[in-house]
Design a protein around this motif. Structure first.
Motif, PDB file in Angstrom:
ATOM      1  N   PHE A  19       0.814  -1.191   0.000  1.00 32.60           N
ATOM      2  CA  PHE A  19       0.000   0.000   0.000  1.00 32.60           C
ATOM      3  C   PHE A  19       0.864   1.266   0.000  1.00 32.60           C
ATOM      4  N   GLN A  20       1.966   1.255   0.794  1.00 41.08           N
ATOM      5  CA  GLN A  20       2.872   2.404   0.824  1.00 41.08           C
ATOM      6  C   GLN A  20       3.544   2.620  -0.530  1.00 41.08           C
ATOM      7  N   ALA A  21       3.913   1.581  -1.174  1.00 38.61           N
ATOM      8  CA  ALA A  21       4.567   1.681  -2.479  1.00 38.61           C
ATOM      9  C   ALA A  21       3.609   2.329  -3.478  1.00 38.61           C
ATOM     10  N   HIS A  22       2.359   1.913  -3.412  1.00 36.49           N
ATOM     11  CA  HIS A  22       1.355   2.474  -4.299  1.00 36.49           C
ATOM     12  C   HIS A  22       1.149   3.971  -3.994  1.00 36.49           C
ATOM     13  N   SER A  23       1.103   4.321  -2.733  1.00 40.04           N
ATOM     14  CA  SER A  23       0.945   5.704  -2.317  1.00 40.04           C
ATOM     15  C   SER A  23       2.138   6.548  -2.743  1.00 40.04           C
ATOM     16  N   ARG A  24       3.332   5.986  -2.562  1.00 41.48           N
ATOM     17  CA  ARG A  24       4.546   6.704  -3.005  1.00 41.48           C
ATOM     18  C   ARG A  24       4.557   6.883  -4.526  1.00 41.48           C
ATOM     19  N   ALA A  25       4.109   5.890  -5.225  1.00 35.16           N
ATOM     20  CA  ALA A  25       4.067   5.963  -6.694  1.00 35.16           C
ATOM     21  C   ALA A  25       3.106   7.075  -7.128  1.00 35.16           C
ATOM     22  N   ILE A  26       1.953   7.131  -6.466  1.00 34.67           N
ATOM     23  CA  ILE A  26       0.984   8.171  -6.807  1.00 34.67           C
ATOM     24  C   ILE A  26       1.563   9.541  -6.484  1.00 34.67           C
ATOM     25  N   SER A  27       2.224   9.656  -5.321  1.00 39.35           N
ATOM     26  CA  SER A  27       2.837  10.918  -4.924  1.00 39.35           C
ATOM     27  C   SER A  27       3.937  11.313  -5.910  1.00 39.35           C
ATOM     28  N   ALA A  28       4.750  10.354  -6.299  1.00 41.00           N
ATOM     29  CA  ALA A  28       5.824  10.626  -7.269  1.00 41.00           C
ATOM     30  C   ALA A  28       5.238  11.027  -8.618  1.00 41.00           C
ATOM     31  N   GLN A  29       4.146  10.355  -8.971  1.00 44.28           N
ATOM     32  CA  GLN A  29       3.495  10.671 -10.238  1.00 44.28           C
ATOM     33  C   GLN A  29       2.958  12.100 -10.212  1.00 44.28           C
ATOM     34  N   LYS A  30       2.315  12.517  -9.103  1.00 42.99           N
ATOM     35  CA  LYS A  30       1.789  13.876  -8.990  1.00 42.99           C
ATOM     36  C   LYS A  30       2.921  14.900  -9.025  1.00 42.99           C
ATOM     37  N   LYS A  31       4.027  14.550  -8.335  1.00 40.21           N
ATOM     38  CA  LYS A  31       5.175  15.455  -8.315  1.00 40.21           C
ATOM     39  C   LYS A  31       5.772  15.601  -9.723  1.00 40.21           C
ATOM     40  N   ALA A  32       5.920  14.476 -10.414  1.00 44.15           N
ATOM     41  CA  ALA A  32       6.450  14.505 -11.781  1.00 44.15           C
ATOM     42  C   ALA A  32       5.503  15.264 -12.697  1.00 44.15           C
ATOM     43  N   GLN A  33       4.195  15.068 -12.502  1.00 45.22           N
ATOM     44  CA  GLN A  33       3.212  15.756 -13.323  1.00 45.22           C
ATOM     45  C   GLN A  33       3.254  17.264 -13.077  1.00 45.22           C
TER      46      GLN A  33
END
Length: 105
Positions: free
Chosen positions: A1-15
């Motif tokens: 779940f944390q990995a998924h949350s980090r991925a979403i956060s990284a995706q938003k940051k990259a976006q």
């Protein structure tokens, strides 16, 4: 779940970084296009000034040719009139002299 949350956060940051870069690129493109448009405007304005000066030169040259031709025609007509007047004076003078000399004898 944390990995998924980090991925979403990284995706938003990259976006958001991508959007910032795109925004910066758009600003740069807009500034460059504005610069090009101003340069094109000044170039076109210079061309119009050159054309205007050339057309004025051609108009002055044409006017001077017509003016000089008019002056030559007027001079020719006046010369003809003066010559005719001179000949009439000369004819009258010779007539007076002839009459005077004929009566003198």
């Amino acid at each position: 779940f944390q990995a998924h949350s980090r991925a979403i956060s990284a995706q938003k940051k990259a976006q958001s970084e991508y959007k910032a870069i795109i925004s910066a690129v758009i600003v740069l493109q807009s500034a460059y296009r504005g610069f090009q448009a101003r340069r094109q405007f000044w170039l076109l304005r210079s061309v119009v000034k050159i054309q205007s000066a050339f057309r004025a030169y051609i108009a002055r040259k044409s006017f001077m040719q017509v003016k000089n031709a008019t002056i030559k025609i007027q001079a020719s007509v006046k010369m003809t009139q003066v010559r005719k007047y001179y000949r009439s004076l000369k004819k009258a003078t010779t007539y007076v002299q002839r009459r005077y000399r004929a009566n003198k004898l």
